[in-house]
Design a protein around this motif. Structure first.
Motif, PDB file in Angstrom:
ATOM      1  N   HIS A  79       0.607  -1.186  -0.012  1.00 19.69           N
ATOM      2  CA  HIS A  79       0.083   0.050  -0.035  1.00 19.69           C
ATOM      3  C   HIS A  79       1.106   1.281   0.124  1.00 19.69           C
ATOM      4  N   ASP A  82       2.579   2.170  -3.240  1.00 21.47           N
ATOM      5  CA  ASP A  82       1.648   2.841  -4.479  1.00 21.47           C
ATOM      6  C   ASP A  82       1.062   3.842  -4.258  1.00 21.47           C
ATOM      7  N   ARG A  83       0.451   4.029  -2.710  1.00 21.49           N
ATOM      8  CA  ARG A  83      -0.544   4.928  -2.239  1.00 21.49           C
ATOM      9  C   ARG A  83      -0.046   5.647  -1.188  1.00 21.49           C
ATOM     10  N   GLN A  86      -1.807   9.287  -0.654  1.00 25.10           N
ATOM     11  CA  GLN A  86      -3.285   9.163  -0.475  1.00 25.10           C
ATOM     12  C   GLN A  86      -3.606   8.649   1.019  1.00 25.10           C
ATOM     13  N   SER A 157       6.360  10.230  -3.231  1.00 26.43           N
ATOM     14  CA  SER A 157       5.507  10.684  -4.219  1.00 26.43           C
ATOM     15  C   SER A 157       5.696  11.994  -4.873  1.00 26.43           C
ATOM     16  N   PRO A 309      -6.103   9.442  -6.942  1.00 22.39           N
ATOM     17  CA  PRO A 309      -6.501   7.973  -7.568  1.00 22.39           C
ATOM     18  C   PRO A 309      -7.733   7.758  -7.051  1.00 22.39           C
ATOM     19  N   TYR A 313      -8.305   0.085  -3.737  1.00 23.38           N
ATOM     20  CA  TYR A 313      -6.893  -0.505  -4.195  1.00 23.38           C
ATOM     21  C   TYR A 313      -7.075  -1.989  -4.129  1.00 23.38           C
ATOM     22  N   ALA A 336      -6.367   1.797   0.865  1.00 23.87           N
ATOM     23  CA  ALA A 336      -5.047   2.084   1.291  1.00 23.87           C
ATOM     24  C   ALA A 336      -4.909   2.575   2.817  1.00 23.87           C
ATOM     25  N   SER A 798      -1.979   2.464  -9.325  1.00 27.77           N
ATOM     26  CA  SER A 798      -0.852   3.320  -8.631  1.00 27.77           C
ATOM     27  C   SER A 798      -1.435   4.740  -8.585  1.00 27.77           C
ATOM     28  N   GLY A 799      -0.832   5.349  -7.369  1.00 23.68           N
ATOM     29  CA  GLY A 799      -1.086   6.618  -7.051  1.00 23.68           C
ATOM     30  C   GLY A 799      -0.086   7.570  -7.467  1.00 23.68           C
ATOM     31  N   TYR A 806      -1.155   4.492 -13.367  1.00 25.25           N
ATOM     32  CA  TYR A 806      -1.962   5.559 -12.813  1.00 25.25           C
ATOM     33  C   TYR A 806      -3.412   5.733 -13.223  1.00 25.25           C
TER      34      TYR A 806
END
Length: 840
Positions: A79, A82-83, A86, A157, A309, A313, A336, A798-799, A806
């Motif tokens: 998590h 990728d995020r 968020q 990010s 995003p 997830y 996430a 993907s974030g 994405y």
């Protein structure tokens, strides 16, 4: 230098500063530096054994672990890969700490959130959780923190590179279990509130007489389906405690105070997404008696605010050897920041959610001691409030202190809400000289929402699923079920209050016990269904039960249009129902509102200029497809019909935005061609239905000519009805170059409000036809062959902006296409685009 010249120079400097930042950001290294490692091997302290993470061609991770602790550790790590932005943003919302990120512009929002006290409740919950649940949360947090240990700033990010403009010193703190639990409270606010509808009702009753207001607040239609027909509780409750009207307070005179509450909470809608009755979901389960396989199908598409995003997830969680010590073998959709799978299936059962929308929020007027503002009256005695001192840290500014006061009912929200100087004169109860207003809400009382989720994750049958549902206190959801033994079921969970008096729709005196919550509806009395004789169950935010149910769940539901259409498609299936037909059902664009109004429109005179355009509607199948000119014409007509009919009698807060309630209002009004509602008060002649229909139709033609051109053959609903995916935190920066880094769209879409393909739009918005809410994912589970299940969500896994995953699902989502929900180990391995080993 003149002021104008200074403003020009300042504007140019800001432009070049933003441009310089964008040029730095657009360096290839900065665009990709946060992309996570998905191949090879990573050594991580804290693991007990090796974990394998396969990612499929859509970037969906499938995690294989030898024990439960490693499984959730790896989910937290993935998590975060990728995020994490968020996750970080969401935990700041839940904790009321947005000012730490964005400065004093978020101070008022933080004050409201701190007053609600999501974090305080989350801490109480964590302390009450059982050891197994605590271990899940702690394992997950360790996995997140393992990623943070060697990733900070722009390595996490791209958003953090932009954040440095306004907050150069910010560094994310370690993840804690309460951050997970706090996000559950935020989702409860999004899904579980009932105040918006009550506020609108109060304002409406202040604008028009009660008998006329009744035309605009229609009850749930008798001809629309309920989820559990003919359901009766097994025992009769104390009739004094249910369905009583308050009687002592007139909604019409509460307008100012209730509007003030609504205004303070609007910022939450902007952050989280639109909520209330206008946001719904669809789910249905079909038994094997009606399917091609002889086994059930379960379909679910939750409707939430559009965002980038996606809120979901997708993930697969697999214990290498399923056992009591590692009982998880499942796939589906997670949040996430939260361990486990919220909606999905394991090797025995599948489940889905739609919002119930119960009335679980009450406002209490507290009598305050004139000699001590921190005491309030309870049954003739002064009682001390609980005082909680808190501090809001503000990026680039001084910290701000806040004192939150609690009564026995909950936080005092009037400390952050202005009710108007004339509140005392306007309210329909005798107010004390000193008073405060407190909120009681089920989600502000400790419960075990995520423990319910983890029980669903490992349930093997209906009884175990229902046992988990007993922990599902808030937000109450319609729980849909199917299993590999061929069963289908429905359970409504939740803590639904039984009140001593009143129905919770009005502020009530808090200094006596007359309006207290006596209890909650017992779980065994909550509606459920198991293998109903109809062979299917449909939930679409419609009424749960009929009027004979002895308890009050809510006074307002969606008015049943989506549920009706889904039921029609099941009943009228051309043969045994297969997965392709269910996919077609989820993408159904039929507008039942058009089916009611268009026949009337085809009969009224629209004038010589309007007649050629009206022919577009002849033989239309009422499908609001993105390429349909008829759909464009009707939806624009619908917007104008609502506006023209009510523009002089309803104010900004009550103007019709569309949706199921207004479908029902107009379905009733068209049967009364001479109703006073059709008349425009400011004009001398008395208008009728046919005149207003003609006026709205010609206004729609003029609007379409102006926006889409004179040639109606080139009109298309999707050219008006578009979706732009906006980054919640940075997508509305006001600097187009920054917005463009994170936002995607616009995309042409089909569907509309209260259509099964529920791409909701609001007639009262500045850009009315733009999508505000949508099917946030679509899932179809085949209980006869779990490997044949399929799904899609709105953006991508993907974030990370500019990552290949994405936004790689968006086109498939809008075209009602899906990807497989990989299940068998061989499927996962054969479809893998990457394999990552996490080792101790």
């Amino acid at each position: 230098m003149s002021r104008t010249a200074r403003n020009i120079v300042l504007g140019v400097l800001i432009f070049f500063l933003a441009l310089s930042l964008i040029l730095v950001i657009l360096l290839p290294y900065n665009l990709t530096r946060s992309f996570p490692q998905t191949e090879g091997e990573i050594q991580l302290p804290g693991l007990d054994a090796q974990v394998v993470v396969y990612r499929d061609t859509f970037g969906v991770p499938h995690i294989y672990a030898s024990n439960q602790a490693d499984l959730f550790f790896a989910q937290g790590y993935v998590h975060a890969q990728d995020r994490f932005w968020q996750m970080d943003f969401w935990r700041h919302i839940g904790a009321g700490r947005l000012s730490e990120l964005f400065g004093d512009s978020q101070l008022e929002t933080d004050q409201v959130l701190r007053t609600l006290g999501f974090t305080r409740t989350a801490k109480e919950e964590f302390d009450s959780y059982d050891p197994t649940s605590k271990a899940i949360l702690e394992s997950y947090a360790r996995g997140v923190n393992a990623y943070l240990a060697d990733h900070q700033g722009a390595d996490l990010s791209l958003e953090y590179l932009v954040l440095k403009m306004i907050n150069p010193d910010y560094q994310p703190e370690p993840w804690e279990p309460i951050h997970t639990l706090t996000w559950g409270k935020v989702m409860a606010w999004d899904l579980g509130g009932n105040m918006d509808g009550e506020i609108e009702k109060a304002i409406l009753l202040n604008e028009v007489s009660p008998d006329r207001a009744a035309d605009l607040i229609p009850p749930y239609p008798a001809d629309k389906p309920v989820i559990v027909p003919n359901y009766l509780a097994s025992s009769e409750p104390d009739t004094k405690a249910v369905k009583n009207t308050q009687g002592k307070v007139d909604l019409a005179i509460l307008t100012r105070s209730l509007t003030a509450i609504s205004r303070e909470f609007k910022a939450l809608d902007n952050l989280i997404g639109p909520g209330g009755i206008g946001i719904g979901s669809n789910s249905w389960a079909i038994s094997g008696d009606l399917t091609d396989t002889g086994m059930p199908y379960l379909a679910n598409d939750p409707h939430l605010g559009a965002q980038m995003p996606a809120i979901w997830y997708e993930v697969g969680l697999h214990c290498r050897e399923k056992s009591p010590d590692c009982p998880f073998e499942l796939t589906g959709f997670s949040f996430a920041g939260v361990p486990g799978v919220i909606i999905g299936h394991n090797d025995r059962i599948a489940w889905g959610f739609t919002n119930t929308g119960p009335d679980v929020q009450d406002l209490y007027i507290e009598r305050i001691n004139p000699e001590n503002p921190n005491q309030y009256e309870v049954n003739g005695e002064w009682v001390d409030m609980q005082l909680v001192e808190d501090t809001i840290q503000v990026a680039g500014g001084e910290a701000v202190g806040i004192t939150v006061r609690y009564t026995r009912h909950g936080p005092v929200i009037s400390d952050t809400t202005y009710f108007g100087d004339d509140f005392r004169d306007r309210i329909g109860v005798e107010l004390p000289d000193q008073y405060a207003i407190a909120l009681r809400w089920t989600a502000l009382e400790p419960n075990f929402l995520f423990r319910a989720i983890w029980q669903f994750n490992q349930a093997t049958n209906w009884q175990e699923f229902r046992k988990g549902a007993q922990d599902f206190a808030a937000p109450a959801q319609n729980l849909l079920y199917a299993d590999v033994e061929g069963n289908i079921g429905y359970q409504m969970p939740g803590q639904i209050p039984i009140r001593a008096s009143g129905d919770g729709s009005l502020p009530v005196p808090g200094w006596t016990d007359d309006y207290e919550w006596r209890n909650f509806i017992p779980f065994e009395e909550l509606p459920f269904s198991f293998n109903p004789p109809e062979g299917y169950i449909v939930t679409a935010n419609n009424a749960v039960v009929g009027p004979d149910y002895p308890y009050l769940i809510a006074t307002v539901f969606a008015h049943g249009h989506r549920a009706q259409r889904i039921g029609e498609m099941v009943e009228n299936a051309p043969g045994p129902i297969d997965i392709e037909y269910i996919q077609q059902m989820q993408g159904d664009d039929k507008d039942l509102n058009a089916e009611i109004l268009v026949p009337v429109l085809l009969q009224v005179p629209v004038g010589e200029e309007g007649e050629p355009y009206r022919q577009i509607l002849v033989d239309w199948d009422y499908q609001a497809h993105m390429d349909s000119s008829a759909a464009a014409l009707f939806e624009v007509f619908w917007k104008n019909l609502m506006a023209i009919t009510f523009q002089e009698e309803l104010g900004e807060d009550t103007a019709p935005a569309g949706g199921s309630r207004w479908f029902e209002v107009f379905a009733n009004l068209i049967e009364q061609p001479d109703s006073p509602w059709w008349d425009i008060p400011s004009t001398t002649p008395v208008e009728t239905r046919d005149f207003i229909f003609s006026m709205a139709f010609n206004a729609a033609v003029d609007e379409l000519k102006e926006t889409l051109g004179d040639n109606p053959d080139k009109w298309a609903w999707g050219d008006l009805h578009t979706l732009t995916l906006v980054n919640q935190a940075l997508g509305n920066s006001g600097i187009s170059l920054i917005d463009a880094l994170f936002n995607r769209g616009p995309y042409r879409v089909s569907g509309g409000s209260e259509i099964v393909n529920a791409t909701g739009w609001s007639a009262t918005k500045e850009f009315p036809y733009q999508v505000g809410s949508l099917p946030s994912m679509r899932m179809i589970v085949d209980l006869g062959d779990l490997a044949n299940s399929r799904t899609i969500h709105t953006t991508g896994q993907s974030g990370h902006s500019y990552h290949e995953h994405y936004v790689d699902m968006t086109d498939a989502w809008r075209m009602i296409q899906y990807h497989p929900m990989l299940w068998e180990d061989s499927q996962v391995e054969n479809d893998a685009e990457s394999k990552l080993l996490l080792t101790p």
